[in-house]
Design a protein around this motif. Structure first.
Motif, PDB file in Angstrom:
ATOM      1  N   ASN A   1       0.786  -1.241   0.000  1.00  0.00           N
ATOM      2  CA  ASN A   1       0.000   0.000   0.000  1.00  0.00           C
ATOM      3  C   ASN A   1       0.818   1.292   0.000  1.00  0.00           C
ATOM      4  O   ASN A   1       0.359   2.288  -0.544  1.00  0.00           O
ATOM      5  N   ASP A   2       1.996   1.291   0.637  1.00  0.00           N
ATOM      6  CA  ASP A   2       2.746   2.539   0.784  1.00  0.00           C
ATOM      7  C   ASP A   2       4.162   2.353   0.237  1.00  0.00           C
ATOM      8  O   ASP A   2       5.094   2.012   0.968  1.00  0.00           O
ATOM      9  N   ASN A   3       4.325   2.590  -1.057  1.00  0.00           N
ATOM     10  CA  ASN A   3       5.587   2.306  -1.734  1.00  0.00           C
ATOM     11  C   ASN A   3       6.726   3.192  -1.242  1.00  0.00           C
ATOM     12  O   ASN A   3       7.864   2.736  -1.094  1.00  0.00           O
ATOM     13  N   ALA A   4       6.452   4.460  -0.971  1.00  0.00           N
ATOM     14  CA  ALA A   4       7.498   5.384  -0.535  1.00  0.00           C
ATOM     15  C   ALA A   4       8.084   4.969   0.816  1.00  0.00           C
ATOM     16  O   ALA A   4       9.309   4.952   1.002  1.00  0.00           O
ATOM     17  N   ALA A   5       7.221   4.635   1.743  1.00  0.00           N
ATOM     18  CA  ALA A   5       7.687   4.213   3.065  1.00  0.00           C
ATOM     19  C   ALA A   5       8.484   2.912   2.965  1.00  0.00           C
ATOM     20  O   ALA A   5       9.492   2.729   3.657  1.00  0.00           O
ATOM     21  N   PHE A   6       8.052   2.028   2.076  1.00  0.00           N
ATOM     22  CA  PHE A   6       8.754   0.758   1.915  1.00  0.00           C
ATOM     23  C   PHE A   6      10.154   0.986   1.351  1.00  0.00           C
ATOM     24  O   PHE A   6      11.118   0.336   1.769  1.00  0.00           O
ATOM     25  N   LYS A   7      10.287   1.932   0.414  1.00  0.00           N
ATOM     26  CA  LYS A   7      11.614   2.242  -0.145  1.00  0.00           C
ATOM     27  C   LYS A   7      12.545   2.772   0.943  1.00  0.00           C
ATOM     28  O   LYS A   7      13.739   2.459   0.957  1.00  0.00           O
ATOM     29  N   GLN A   8      12.001   3.567   1.862  1.00  0.00           N
ATOM     30  CA  GLN A   8      12.813   4.055   2.975  1.00  0.00           C
ATOM     31  C   GLN A   8      13.294   2.898   3.855  1.00  0.00           C
ATOM     32  O   GLN A   8      14.437   2.870   4.297  1.00  0.00           O
ATOM     33  N   LEU A   9      12.396   1.935   4.098  1.00  0.00           N
ATOM     34  CA  LEU A   9      12.789   0.760   4.899  1.00  0.00           C
ATOM     35  C   LEU A   9      13.882  -0.035   4.184  1.00  0.00           C
ATOM     36  O   LEU A   9      14.814  -0.525   4.823  1.00  0.00           O
ATOM     37  N   VAL A  10      13.777  -0.151   2.862  1.00  0.00           N
ATOM     38  CA  VAL A  10      14.795  -0.872   2.101  1.00  0.00           C
ATOM     39  C   VAL A  10      16.138  -0.149   2.220  1.00  0.00           C
ATOM     40  O   VAL A  10      17.186  -0.790   2.394  1.00  0.00           O
ATOM     41  N   GLU A  11      16.108   1.163   2.165  1.00  0.00           N
ATOM     42  CA  GLU A  11      17.357   1.950   2.292  1.00  0.00           C
ATOM     43  C   GLU A  11      17.971   1.761   3.694  1.00  0.00           C
ATOM     44  O   GLU A  11      19.181   1.622   3.830  1.00  0.00           O
ATOM     45  N   VAL A  12      17.119   1.741   4.698  1.00  0.00           N
ATOM     46  CA  VAL A  12      17.602   1.504   6.070  1.00  0.00           C
ATOM     47  C   VAL A  12      18.271   0.139   6.147  1.00  0.00           C
ATOM     48  O   VAL A  12      19.343  -0.027   6.754  1.00  0.00           O
ATOM     49  N   ALA A  13      17.654  -0.867   5.524  1.00  0.00           N
ATOM     50  CA  ALA A  13      18.206  -2.217   5.555  1.00  0.00           C
ATOM     51  C   ALA A  13      19.512  -2.291   4.770  1.00  0.00           C
ATOM     52  O   ALA A  13      20.451  -2.990   5.188  1.00  0.00           O
ATOM     53  N   LYS A  14      19.616  -1.568   3.667  1.00  0.00           N
ATOM     54  CA  LYS A  14      20.846  -1.581   2.862  1.00  0.00           C
ATOM     55  C   LYS A  14      22.000  -0.949   3.648  1.00  0.00           C
ATOM     56  O   LYS A  14      23.126  -1.417   3.605  1.00  0.00           O
TER      57      LYS A  14
END
Length: 115
Positions: free
Chosen positions: A100-113
């Protein structure tokens, strides 16, 4: 005079017959068979509730894996990165965010990277 438990017995049987409603053939109207059928049905319902939890967890993992691979990282590295970054979000919520929230998910991916 002998004490009879007619009312109690009828109520107990009615309750079990109600549980057997919808069963096939004599499994809904013969007392001995009804007891067996209801017991089996309740066992299957119990194990089904447990299986549901595993099925949903697998579904969330599949969704997360697909969403994370679009961002160029594997599911395994994503989850371990979140753990290293001390992000405590369960897979259900992560899958919901991914859908549902692609922008927030991209931020989580960046945090994980980064972690």
């Amino acid at each position: 005079m002998r004490a009879k438990s007619v009312v109690y017995t009828r109520q107990r049987k009615k309750k079990i017959f109600r549980l057997a409603k919808g069963s096939y053939a004599t499994k809904k109207n013969r007392w001995r068979i009804v007891i067996q059928q209801v017991e089996r049905s309740l066992n299957y319902a119990y194990t089904g509730r447990k299986d549901n939890k595993a099925n949903f967890r697998a579904l969330w993992i599949v969704r997360l894996n697909a969403a994370v691979r679009e961002e160029g990282i594997s599911y395994n590295k994503f989850i371990s990165g979140l753990k290293k970054a001390n992000v405590v979000i369960d897979r259900k919520i992560l899958a919901e965010i991914a859908v549902n929230d692609n922008a927030a998910f991209k931020q989580l991916v960046e945090v994980a990277k980064v972690a």
